[in-house]
Scaffold this active site. Structure first.
Site, PDB file in Angstrom:
ATOM      1  N   ASN A   1      31.046  32.292  35.737  1.00 35.54           N
ATOM      2  CA  ASN A   1      30.903  30.968  35.988  1.00 35.54           C
ATOM      3  C   ASN A   1      29.648  30.591  36.589  1.00 35.54           C
ATOM      4  O   ASN A   1      29.129  31.467  37.312  1.00 35.54           O
ATOM      5  CB  ASN A   1      31.955  30.279  36.356  1.00 35.54           C
ATOM      6  CG  ASN A   1      33.445  30.376  35.579  1.00 35.54           C
ATOM      7  OD1 ASN A   1      33.148  30.432  34.421  1.00 35.54           O
ATOM      8  ND2 ASN A   1      34.638  30.283  36.340  1.00 35.54           N
TER       9      ASN A   1
ATOM     10  N   GLY B   1      35.579  36.934  37.939  1.00 41.87           N
ATOM     11  CA  GLY B   1      35.394  38.218  37.487  1.00 41.87           C
ATOM     12  C   GLY B   1      33.863  38.744  38.282  1.00 41.87           C
ATOM     13  O   GLY B   1      33.704  39.676  38.617  1.00 41.87           O
TER      14      GLY B   1
ATOM     15  N   GLU C   1      41.346  34.914  34.186  1.00 40.76           N
ATOM     16  CA  GLU C   1      40.254  33.725  33.808  1.00 40.76           C
ATOM     17  C   GLU C   1      39.747  34.161  32.362  1.00 40.76           C
ATOM     18  O   GLU C   1      38.689  33.454  31.844  1.00 40.76           O
ATOM     19  CB  GLU C   1      39.154  33.651  34.814  1.00 40.76           C
ATOM     20  CG  GLU C   1      39.749  32.734  35.807  1.00 40.76           C
ATOM     21  CD  GLU C   1      38.519  32.160  36.879  1.00 40.76           C
ATOM     22  OE1 GLU C   1      38.727  31.317  37.590  1.00 40.76           O
ATOM     23  OE2 GLU C   1      37.508  32.591  36.499  1.00 40.76           O
TER      24      GLU C   1
ATOM     25  N   THR D   1      48.322  39.017  49.392  1.00 39.68           N
ATOM     26  CA  THR D   1      47.078  38.496  50.248  1.00 39.68           C
ATOM     27  C   THR D   1      47.871  37.005  50.784  1.00 39.68           C
ATOM     28  O   THR D   1      48.622  36.276  50.185  1.00 39.68           O
ATOM     29  CB  THR D   1      45.956  38.029  49.638  1.00 39.68           C
ATOM     30  OG1 THR D   1      46.143  37.276  48.456  1.00 39.68           O
ATOM     31  CG2 THR D   1      45.230  39.313  48.998  1.00 39.68           C
TER      32      THR D   1
ATOM     33  N   GLY E   1      39.285  35.506  48.255  1.00 40.72           N
ATOM     34  CA  GLY E   1      40.241  36.211  47.682  1.00 40.72           C
ATOM     35  C   GLY E   1      39.584  37.495  46.650  1.00 40.72           C
ATOM     36  O   GLY E   1      39.779  38.565  46.608  1.00 40.72           O
ATOM     37  N   ASP E   2      38.447  36.812  46.053  1.00 35.95           N
ATOM     38  CA  ASP E   2      37.818  37.730  45.206  1.00 35.95           C
ATOM     39  C   ASP E   2      36.888  38.783  46.084  1.00 35.95           C
ATOM     40  O   ASP E   2      36.674  39.844  45.444  1.00 35.95           O
ATOM     41  CB  ASP E   2      36.843  36.914  44.262  1.00 35.95           C
ATOM     42  CG  ASP E   2      37.524  35.812  43.341  1.00 35.95           C
ATOM     43  OD1 ASP E   2      38.738  36.145  42.823  1.00 35.95           O
ATOM     44  OD2 ASP E   2      36.831  34.809  42.924  1.00 35.95           O
TER      45      ASP E   2
END
Length: 315
Positions: A16, A46, A144, A225, A258-259
């Site tokens: 994105n 991603g 996603e 998490t 988090g990613d």
């Protein structure tokens, strides 16, 4: 991406452009607020995870799609700079995925996502990369891209599958049960549990119980998490849980933290670390990112700058 790729980590997921708006707080329905700043940055779960894996030291490749608009170059910019193999990223007629991110002064964020080209990463597009998926030691998936693309990727994965089912979408339970680990937060864990327990609503439960129930439902390993409280891990014996602390920091923006965790975790596992060791470094990587504005733009470029965790000194 050619069949000869030697990537340690292969990420299949979204790319994105993030429109990040800084505001004193999140607006109420029907309310107008003055924002203090706006930035256009690369993002997508991603792409975030692929960049994090690369910056955490893994040779990383990505499968996905961008559009033919000017946002495509923004979405790909830091991945290219960091050496991520982008031969599996297709350019499709139409818009690149877009996320509108509002960040409040207390570092909390709210996000609206328009899928754009990500909606085209279905079974056929993923199947075209079947050899690369089968050859990858670690494959990372999120929520996603379409369900069909996720399920197709899982079918071809012969290495270690990391599933960060965020956002939570309905997928074949076999995909969830193949995850090693399943990486979710508390809210996501409850929704995944509903999918594994014949659609029954999962009652609100404390984190340890959520992990235990996911393991009892057959998930190979789980990383839950907990933001500033760290994470809970379970692998091997289902009743054994390990707590990993978070680094004590002053958070500025949690977007993409988090990613950052998931990508760094994948890099650690690909390097042969155990789940606990990989999660500890991933926790430090995520904490570093939360101290800066944006997602990819906040990721560490050097492991030397990561904040320490409470407890024994990091090696």
């Amino acid at each position: 991406m050619s069949a000869e790729t030697d990537a340690d980590v292969l990420v299949i997921g979204s790319l994105n452009t993030d429109l990040v708006i800084r505001a004193p707080r999140h607006p109420l329905p029907g309310e107008t607020l003055h924002a203090s700043a706006v930035s256009t940055l690369p993002g997508g779960k991603g792409a975030n995870q692929a960049l994090a894996a690369a910056r955490a030291g893994a040779r990383t490749a990505m499968i996905g799609a961008v559009g033919t608009d000017e946002n495509a170059q923004v979405a790909l910019s830091l991945l290219r700079e960091s050496g991520v193999d982008l031969r599996g990223v297709d350019a499709l007629e139409g818009p690149t995925g877009l996320a509108v991110v509002t960040v409040s002064d207390d570092a909390e964020n709210s996000i609206l996502v328009v899928s754009g080209a990500n909606a085209e990463v279905g079974a056929d597009r993923v199947r075209a990369h079947a050899e690369q998926i089968a050859a990858a030691p670690v494959v990372v998936l999120q929520g996603e891209i379409p369900r069909e693309g996720i399920e197709e990727a899982a079918r071809h994965c012969t290495g270690r599958l990391i599933l960060n089912l965020a956002p939570v979408i309905a997928v074949d339970p076999a995909v969830i049960l193949a995850a090693d680990p399943l990486v979710v937060n508390e809210h996501e864990a409850a929704l995944v549990l509903e999918q594994l327990t014949t659609g029954q609503d999962a009652p609100a439960e404390e984190p340890r119980r959520l992990v235990q129930r996911l393991r009892a439902a057959g998930v190979r390993s789980v990383v839950l998490t907990l933001g500033a409280e760290g994470s809970l891990l379970s692998e091997g014996e289902p009743g054994v849980l390990v707590a990993v602390p978070a680094a004590p920091i002053d958070a500025v923006d949690t977007t993409g933290a988090g990613d950052a965790f998931t990508g760094a975790l994948a890099a650690g596992l690909a390097a042969g670390q155990g789940l606990r060791e990989a999660a500890r470094r991933a926790s430090r990587f995520a904490a570093f990112s939360a101290q800066r504005l944006g997602a990819q733009s906040s990721y560490s470029r050097s492991g030397d700058e990561l904040p320490a965790l409470p407890g024994p000194a990091e090696g």
